[in-house]
Design a protein around this motif. Sequence first.
Motif, PDB file in Angstrom:
ATOM      1  N   LEU A   1      -7.342   9.224   8.143  1.00 45.68           N
ATOM      2  CA  LEU A   1      -6.812   7.939   7.723  1.00 45.68           C
ATOM      3  C   LEU A   1      -6.578   7.026   8.910  1.00 45.68           C
ATOM      4  CD1 LEU A   1      -5.521   5.904   5.776  1.00 45.68           C
ATOM      5  CD2 LEU A   1      -3.404   7.244   5.902  1.00 45.68           C
TER       6      LEU A   1
ATOM      7  N   SER B   1      -2.266  -1.102  -3.730  1.00 50.23           N
ATOM      8  CA  SER B   1      -3.169   0.041  -3.584  1.00 50.23           C
ATOM      9  C   SER B   1      -2.388   1.307  -3.250  1.00 50.23           C
ATOM     10  CB  SER B   1      -4.200  -0.230  -2.478  1.00 50.23           C
ATOM     11  OG  SER B   1      -3.547  -0.479  -1.240  1.00 50.23           O
TER      12      SER B   1
ATOM     13  N   CYS C   1       0.862  -1.185   0.000  1.00 50.59           N
ATOM     14  CA  CYS C   1       0.000   0.000   0.000  1.00 50.59           C
ATOM     15  C   CYS C   1       0.897   1.233   0.000  1.00 50.59           C
ATOM     16  CB  CYS C   1      -0.922   0.018   1.226  1.00 50.59           C
ATOM     17  SG  CYS C   1      -1.993   1.479   1.288  1.00 50.59           S
TER      18      CYS C   1
ATOM     19  N   SER D   1      -7.422   5.324  -2.744  1.00 47.59           N
ATOM     20  CA  SER D   1      -8.302   5.909  -1.729  1.00 47.59           C
ATOM     21  C   SER D   1      -7.794   7.297  -1.367  1.00 47.59           C
ATOM     22  CB  SER D   1      -8.324   5.031  -0.471  1.00 47.59           C
ATOM     23  OG  SER D   1      -8.720   3.714  -0.784  1.00 47.59           O
ATOM     24  N   LEU D   2      -8.708   8.192  -1.042  1.00 40.85           N
ATOM     25  CA  LEU D   2      -8.367   9.580  -0.754  1.00 40.85           C
ATOM     26  C   LEU D   2      -8.852   9.970   0.640  1.00 40.85           C
ATOM     27  CD1 LEU D   2      -9.510  11.083  -4.190  1.00 40.85           C
ATOM     28  CD2 LEU D   2      -7.250  10.207  -3.585  1.00 40.85           C
ATOM     29  N   TYR D   3      -7.998  10.702   1.361  1.00 40.21           N
ATOM     30  CA  TYR D   3      -8.345  11.158   2.710  1.00 40.21           C
ATOM     31  C   TYR D   3      -7.944  12.632   2.856  1.00 40.21           C
ATOM     32  CZ  TYR D   3      -9.000   6.269   4.012  1.00 40.21           C
ATOM     33  OH  TYR D   3      -9.450   4.968   4.086  1.00 40.21           O
TER      34      TYR D   3
ATOM     35  N   GLU E   1      -9.194   4.709  10.391  1.00 36.93           N
ATOM     36  CA  GLU E   1      -9.620   3.515   9.655  1.00 36.93           C
ATOM     37  C   GLU E   1      -8.537   2.451   9.587  1.00 36.93           C
ATOM     38  OE1 GLU E   1     -11.577   4.179   5.982  1.00 36.93           O
ATOM     39  OE2 GLU E   1     -12.591   5.990   6.659  1.00 36.93           O
TER      40      GLU E   1
ATOM     41  N   ILE F   1      -2.911   5.255  -1.176  1.00 39.24           N
ATOM     42  CA  ILE F   1      -3.674   6.225  -0.390  1.00 39.24           C
ATOM     43  C   ILE F   1      -3.036   7.595  -0.598  1.00 39.24           C
ATOM     44  CG2 ILE F   1      -4.283   6.992   1.939  1.00 39.24           C
ATOM     45  CD1 ILE F   1      -4.242   4.020   2.771  1.00 39.24           C
TER      46      ILE F   1
ATOM     47  N   GLN G   1      -6.909   0.580  -7.202  1.00 38.65           N
ATOM     48  CA  GLN G   1      -7.306   0.764  -5.799  1.00 38.65           C
ATOM     49  C   GLN G   1      -6.652   2.037  -5.236  1.00 38.65           C
ATOM     50  OE1 GLN G   1      -7.217  -3.015  -3.396  1.00 38.65           O
ATOM     51  NE2 GLN G   1      -6.284  -3.851  -5.251  1.00 38.65           N
TER      52      GLN G   1
ATOM     53  N   LEU H   1     -12.003  13.246  -5.342  1.00 39.17           N
ATOM     54  CA  LEU H   1     -12.804  12.340  -4.521  1.00 39.17           C
ATOM     55  C   LEU H   1     -13.823  11.560  -5.338  1.00 39.17           C
ATOM     56  CD1 LEU H   1     -13.353  11.373  -1.646  1.00 39.17           C
ATOM     57  CD2 LEU H   1     -14.997  13.244  -1.395  1.00 39.17           C
TER      58      LEU H   1
ATOM     59  N   ASP I   1      -2.784   5.781 -11.563  1.00 38.46           N
ATOM     60  CA  ASP I   1      -3.840   4.819 -11.871  1.00 38.46           C
ATOM     61  C   ASP I   1      -3.334   3.769 -12.857  1.00 38.46           C
ATOM     62  OD1 ASP I   1      -6.389   3.867 -11.468  1.00 38.46           O
ATOM     63  OD2 ASP I   1      -7.326   5.165 -12.955  1.00 38.46           O
TER      64      ASP I   1
END
Length: 297
Positions: free
Chosen positions: A293, A264, A233, A285-287, A296, A266, A283, A276, A255
């Motif tokens: 972050l 993945s 990740c 993900s955006l925070y 989670e 982040i 995979q 967003l 991507d």
Amino acid sequence: MDTIKNNFSIKDLENITGVKAHTIRIWEKRYDLLSPERSETNIRYYSNKNLQKLLNIVLLNNNNYKISKISEMKDDEISFMARELVLDRAINEEAINSLKLAMFQFDKTLFNNIYSRLLLKKTFKEIFAEIFIPFLEHVGLLWQTETILPAHEHFVFNLISQKVQVNTEELKYTTIISDTTYVLFLPENEIHELGLLYLNYELVLRGYKTIYLGQSLPIDNLNYFFGIGKNVCFITSMTIKPYDDKITDYFNELDTILNNSNHSLIAIGKKAMEFLNHDFQSQISLYPTISELLKEI
């Protein structure tokens, strides 16, 4: 080259200390606590010595010393009393105010003394959350209002970064609890890494394996880490870079690199949150913040 800022307007003093300009004027005129000077064009300004004195006055005043009493003290006595108070009661608002003083004086000894006293009462995690984060937020506001120079910001950021790195190193024997490897990096030419450094500390503290790559990583280097484990990740933080005219291409390239893999990514920060609702093929993900972050993980 940056020069040290030595002259401050009354608005600068207000921004730094949180004391309203009209209150500062009252303290100046009624109690003769500050001695502003005038420029060749007759504009009032305050010296670095005035700023340091005012920070000490605010610290004493916030701890039940009346202004009338403070006005009777000599400058050396005010400085001594404030320093003693800092070292004796270095918690939250007092500590943050004292860190400002250390920043403007470029006083590494004072910074380390405050930190050492805090460690007697708090864990490093508590110090970062309760003291350093609010302090750094205020530093950001001072930067936006041009009250401080890059030299001030770099000074405190480097000192705090050192503390994060030392505390992370002390966790090197933490038990690994997951087969996921987190690879932390910043985009090319992005140098604001303090948040990412702290995130690395939090991940190691929680028992995760991390590889910290730091500032300005070329995006094509990510391919190298596909073979280091089953689950990788990547985590990046976007404060300044990529610039707005480059960020779409940057995410498209991420991507493409991650597509058809089990790995993945982040991305953290306001710039990342602009995507967003983007339809990624991989995979990603955006925070908005590191705090969100961590809730989670």
